[in-house]
Scaffold this motif. Structure first.
Motif, short mmCIF file in Angstrom:
data_model
loop_
_atom_site.label_atom_id
_atom_site.label_comp_id
_atom_site.label_asym_id
_atom_site.label_seq_id
_atom_site.Cartn_x
_atom_site.Cartn_y
_atom_site.Cartn_z
N GLU A 132 0.81 -1.22 0.00
CA GLU A 132 0.00 0.00 0.00
C GLU A 132 0.84 1.27 0.00
N GLY A 133 2.13 1.17 0.30
CA GLY A 133 2.95 2.36 0.41
C GLY A 133 2.47 3.25 1.55
N PHE A 134 2.63 4.57 1.39
CA PHE A 134 2.09 5.51 2.36
C PHE A 134 0.61 5.76 2.04
N LEU A 135 -0.25 5.67 3.03
CA LEU A 135 -1.66 5.91 2.83
C LEU A 135 -1.92 7.40 2.66
N PRO A 136 -3.04 7.78 2.03
CA PRO A 136 -3.37 9.20 1.90
C PRO A 136 -3.46 9.85 3.28
N PRO A 137 -3.00 11.10 3.43
CA PRO A 137 -3.03 11.73 4.75
C PRO A 137 -4.43 12.02 5.24
N LYS A 138 -5.36 12.27 4.33
CA LYS A 138 -6.73 12.62 4.75
C LYS A 138 -7.76 11.89 3.89
N LYS A 139 -8.09 12.46 2.73
CA LYS A 139 -9.15 11.91 1.90
C LYS A 139 -8.83 10.49 1.45
N GLY A 140 -9.72 9.58 1.74
CA GLY A 140 -9.56 8.19 1.33
C GLY A 140 -8.79 7.33 2.30
N ARG A 141 -8.22 7.92 3.34
CA ARG A 141 -7.39 7.16 4.27
C ARG A 141 -8.20 6.10 5.01
N GLN A 142 -9.34 6.46 5.56
CA GLN A 142 -10.14 5.50 6.31
C GLN A 142 -10.62 4.37 5.42
N THR A 143 -10.99 4.69 4.18
CA THR A 143 -11.44 3.66 3.24
C THR A 143 -10.33 2.66 2.97
N ARG A 144 -9.11 3.16 2.79
CA ARG A 144 -7.99 2.27 2.51
C ARG A 144 -7.71 1.37 3.72
N ILE A 145 -7.79 1.91 4.92
CA ILE A 145 -7.54 1.10 6.11
C ILE A 145 -8.61 0.02 6.25
N GLN A 146 -9.85 0.36 5.94
CA GLN A 146 -10.91 -0.64 6.00
C GLN A 146 -10.68 -1.74 4.96
N GLU A 147 -10.21 -1.36 3.77
CA GLU A 147 -9.91 -2.36 2.74
C GLU A 147 -8.80 -3.30 3.20
N ILE A 148 -7.80 -2.75 3.89
CA ILE A 148 -6.72 -3.59 4.44
C ILE A 148 -7.29 -4.57 5.46
N ALA A 149 -8.16 -4.06 6.35
CA ALA A 149 -8.77 -4.92 7.37
C ALA A 149 -9.62 -6.02 6.76
N ASP A 150 -10.26 -5.74 5.63
CA ASP A 150 -11.16 -6.70 4.99
C ASP A 150 -10.43 -7.66 4.05
N SER A 151 -9.14 -7.41 3.80
CA SER A 151 -8.40 -8.21 2.83
C SER A 151 -8.10 -9.61 3.36
N ASP A 152 -8.10 -10.58 2.46
CA ASP A 152 -7.74 -11.95 2.82
C ASP A 152 -6.25 -12.22 2.67
N ILE A 153 -5.52 -11.27 2.12
CA ILE A 153 -4.08 -11.48 1.94
C ILE A 153 -3.30 -10.44 2.75
N THR A 154 -2.03 -10.71 2.93
CA THR A 154 -1.16 -9.84 3.71
C THR A 154 -1.01 -8.47 3.04
N SER A 155 -0.96 -7.43 3.86
CA SER A 155 -0.74 -6.07 3.36
C SER A 155 0.51 -5.49 4.01
N VAL A 156 1.23 -4.67 3.24
CA VAL A 156 2.40 -3.96 3.77
C VAL A 156 2.16 -2.46 3.59
N VAL A 157 2.36 -1.70 4.67
CA VAL A 157 2.10 -0.28 4.69
C VAL A 157 3.32 0.45 5.22
N TYR A 158 3.65 1.59 4.63
CA TYR A 158 4.64 2.50 5.21
C TYR A 158 3.89 3.53 6.06
N GLU A 159 4.45 3.88 7.21
CA GLU A 159 3.80 4.89 8.05
C GLU A 159 4.84 5.75 8.74
#
Length: 227
Positions: A132-159
């Protein structure tokens, strides 16, 4: 036809810089650097004396034409980022695409990369994963985090350090206590840290830290994973 070399640089430990990377940088005509000052330290350490020019996220669109003009003129160019593999959450995609479009060769000199290093050390499933790289700082951030939580495969995020706890708190809202997560910090550096646990426990630990510093990559197991 000239060649654009994408050269991976150390993410921390200079001893991870390969002999092939050094010889490639010594052989090219010019080196495009994400930050010429940061790269200057690396180049000086390995006694590489080549002309450099800046090529970073704020000037990438403008500098692509310059880079292509150099290639068109028969010069071989190396592209390096401050750390890791160019074009992976770093400048390089536009240059690589333009080099292909203009008939030049593109060669990657592989090496250190925080994504695969964090994934390997995490002990979490690595046969399939999403970066996922760095997530958006504001717009779309929560949606992306929810997609990570709902995913069946491993996710890698920079923070970034100052956003880490907030990221874990929001992930916890969607994924709960039991999700397996591995936080890696300062990979390959002196104060390297790997903290692997279920999310509820991990959140408690990192909330209680006095300060958080350094480069951070987070590996999150898919929702169906259990131990």
């Amino acid at each position: 036809m000239a060649t654009l070399y994408l050269v991976a640089t150390p993410i921390g430990n200079l001893e991870d810089f390969s002999a092939r990377a050094v010889s490639t940088l010594q052989s090219v005509d010019q080196i495009a650097c994400e930050d010429t000052r940061t790269s200057g330290v690396l180049l000086q350490h390995f006694q590489i004396n080549k002309p450099t020019f800046s090529f970073h996220q704020h000037n990438e669109h403008q500098k692509v034409k310059h880079l292509i003009n150099l290639l068109d003129g028969g010069q071989n160019i190396a592209l390096i980022s401050d750390a890791g593999m160019p074009a992976i959450s770093d400048p390089g995609f536009l240059a690589t695409r333009a080099a292909h479009q203009n008939g030049h060769s593109v060669i990657a000199i592989p090496g250190p990369n925080a994504v695969t290093t964090a994934l390997a050390v995490s002990g979490l499933p690595s046969d399939r994963f999403t970066f996922e790289g760095f997530l958006p700082p504001k717009k779309g951030r929560q949606t992306r985090i929810q997609e990570i939580a709902d995913s069946d495969i491993t996710s890698v995020v920079y923070e970034s350090p100052h956003k880490l706890v907030r990221f874990l708190e929001k992930l916890h809202e969607f994924a709960g206590d039991d999700r397996w997560v591995c936080i890696t910090r300062e990979l390959t550096k002196k104060f390297e840290e790997t903290d692997r646990a279920q999310l509820g426990e991990l959140l408690k630990r990192w909330r209680n830290k006095d300060s958080i510093k350094g480069e951070i990559a987070i590996v999150i197991a898919g929702k169906s994973y259990s131990e």
